[in-house]
Design an enzyme around this catalytic site. Structure first.
Site, PDB file in Angstrom:
ATOM      1  N   CYS A  77      -5.184  -5.812   4.311  1.00 42.24           N
ATOM      2  CA  CYS A  77      -6.435  -6.060   3.944  1.00 42.24           C
ATOM      3  C   CYS A  77      -7.259  -4.842   3.092  1.00 42.24           C
ATOM      4  O   CYS A  77      -6.911  -4.940   1.799  1.00 42.24           O
ATOM      5  CB  CYS A  77      -7.403  -6.341   5.036  1.00 42.24           C
ATOM      6  SG  CYS A  77      -8.911  -7.515   4.774  1.00 42.24           S
TER       7      CYS A  77
ATOM      8  N   GLU B 141      -3.919 -11.700   8.372  1.00 41.03           N
ATOM      9  CA  GLU B 141      -4.381 -10.297   9.239  1.00 41.03           C
ATOM     10  C   GLU B 141      -5.030 -10.880  10.364  1.00 41.03           C
ATOM     11  O   GLU B 141      -5.578 -11.984  10.649  1.00 41.03           O
ATOM     12  CB  GLU B 141      -5.543  -9.508   8.731  1.00 41.03           C
ATOM     13  CG  GLU B 141      -5.951  -8.318   9.365  1.00 41.03           C
ATOM     14  CD  GLU B 141      -7.147  -7.817   8.697  1.00 41.03           C
ATOM     15  OE1 GLU B 141      -7.855  -8.270   7.836  1.00 41.03           O
ATOM     16  OE2 GLU B 141      -7.177  -6.325   8.908  1.00 41.03           O
TER      17      GLU B 141
ATOM     18  N   LYS C 121      -2.083  -0.314   9.083  1.00 46.60           N
ATOM     19  CA  LYS C 121      -2.987  -0.655   8.200  1.00 46.60           C
ATOM     20  C   LYS C 121      -3.620   0.971   8.054  1.00 46.60           C
ATOM     21  O   LYS C 121      -3.867   1.655   8.892  1.00 46.60           O
ATOM     22  CB  LYS C 121      -4.283  -1.119   8.749  1.00 46.60           C
ATOM     23  CG  LYS C 121      -5.459  -1.735   7.931  1.00 46.60           C
ATOM     24  CD  LYS C 121      -6.350  -2.452   8.289  1.00 46.60           C
ATOM     25  CE  LYS C 121      -7.481  -2.997   7.489  1.00 46.60           C
ATOM     26  NZ  LYS C 121      -8.263  -3.944   8.166  1.00 46.60           N
TER      27      LYS C 121
HETATM   28  O1  LIG Z   1     -12.674  -4.741   1.859  1.00 44.68           O
HETATM   29  C1  LIG Z   1     -13.275  -5.851   2.391  1.00 44.68           C
HETATM   30  O2  LIG Z   1     -14.358  -5.864   1.889  1.00 44.68           O
HETATM   31  C2  LIG Z   1     -12.967  -6.426   3.662  1.00 44.68           C
HETATM   32  C3  LIG Z   1     -11.600  -5.862   4.185  1.00 44.68           C
HETATM   33  C4  LIG Z   1     -11.582  -6.381   5.619  1.00 44.68           C
HETATM   34  O3  LIG Z   1     -12.020  -7.140   6.021  1.00 44.68           O
HETATM   35  C5  LIG Z   1     -10.360  -5.750   6.267  1.00 44.68           C
HETATM   36  O4  LIG Z   1      -9.965  -4.716   6.160  1.00 44.68           O
HETATM   37  O5  LIG Z   1     -10.080  -6.351   7.487  1.00 44.68           O
END
Ligand SMILES: O=C(O)CCC(=O)C(=O)O
Length: 313
Positions: free
Chosen positions: A184, A54, A142
């Site tokens: 993510c 990411e 996303k």
């Molecule tokens: O869900 C999480 O704990 C981290 C998510 C995250 O870092 C993101 O979505 O970029």
């Protein structure tokens, strides 16, 4: 001879996947050059599907999204509008690999719906996937923005700057089969994964960047959970951890098999992890524990009906 009852493979032939746990910093051109070097290394190691993390071309954080954002539409964008698009296409083409290009901040400027009003600018966290000939196969914005507030841990509000995508992304890699792609925080939403898997994906791939609060507790657990729910492979690809940077990524990029066994897992530093995927592991997980014939979507019909948009690119 194959009988008519032989299930068709979900993964058509064995394939090696690589997650590039990239060390990137604030210099976009240097990040793109580093990514190109590492994709070459992954391909030299036999990977035919390569995954980047990411926000691999920028630091990760709300302040950085507008500054590093690139315009992707209309597609293909010009070199000037999106150097990262062209760099990723070249990495895929030069190495003859499918490239799931992590994610980059995307800018979209559209005319306002109200007459006389200014142009509207939105930002997205967007993943681009390219074929081995360098053609764009899929775009995933996303869907679930990372908005959390854990006192004494981490506060983050992507929605202060970003807009969410609104489609599930399933991409066809013709020699291998279907892959579900999300980013993510999307991994926390099992419905997205289940619908992608029910479309026939052999793997779910998440470029991600967990942190030092939720990473140790949830990163591996979520990867294994999505594999367990769906009896398919799951790959999570993180940036390397940089304690001098603004965001401290968890690292630990990993690949999980369809029985939820971790096949390979990185440490914290820059590293490439490889895993060999085959259909046999999917088939044996699904034969041994035949969830596919036991799901009761009459009891939980919303998931079975998959009321989401399925987009191509
Ligand atoms: O869900 C999480 O704990 C981290 C998510 C995250 O870092 C993101 O979505 O970029």
């Amino acid at each position: 001879m194959a009988s008519s009852t032989t299930p068709s493979p979900v993964l058509k032939q064995p394939v090696r996947i690589a997650c590039v746990q990239l060390a990137s910093g604030s210099d976009k051109a240097a990040n793109l050059a580093r990514a190109a070097e590492k994709v070459r290394e992954a391909a030299a190691g036999g990977a035919k599907i390569v995954v980047l993390p990411e926000c691999f071309n920028s630091p990760y954080g709300c302040d950085y999204f507008p500054r590093y954002a690139e315009t992707l539409l209309p597609s293909p964008p010009s070199e000037e509008d999106s150097p990262s698009f062209h760099a990723l296409a070249a990495m895929a083409r030069d190495n003859g690999v499918y490239l799931i290009g992590g994610s980059i901040p995307e800018r979209e400027t559209t005319p306002s719906s109200q007459e006389g009003e200014e142009l509207q600018t939105r930002y997205y966290n967007t993943s681009l996937t390219f074929s081995p000939s360098g053609t764009l196969l899929a775009t995933h914005r996303k869907v679930h923005l990372f908005d959390i507030d854990i006192p004494g841990g981490i506060t983050f509000r992507e929605s202060d700057v970003l807009s969410p995508g609104n489609k599930l992304t399933v991409v066809d890699l013709p020699e291998y089969g279907l892959v579900g792609i999300a980013i993510c925080y999307d991994v926390r939403f099992p419905e997205l994964a289940t619908i992608a898997a029910r479309k026939g994906c052999f793997a779910l791939v998440y470029p991600g960047a967990f942190n030092l609060t939720t990473g140790p507790l949830h990163w591996e657990l979520l990867g294994r959970a999505r594999a367990l729910d769906n009896q398919c492979y799951v790959a999570l690809c993180s940036p390397a951890r940089d304690m001098r940077g603004v965001y401290h990524a968890w690292g630990h990029s990993l690949v999980v098999d369809p029985m939820a066994k971790v096949m390979v897992q990185a440490g914290e530093k820059e590293e490439i992890v490889f895993a060999d995927l085959d259909d046999q592991r999917i088939e044996s997980a699904r034969t041994g524990i035949p969830l596919r014939h036991q799901w009761r979507f009459d009891v939980y019909p919303d998931v079975s009906q998959g009321k989401v948009n399925i987009g191509e690119t």
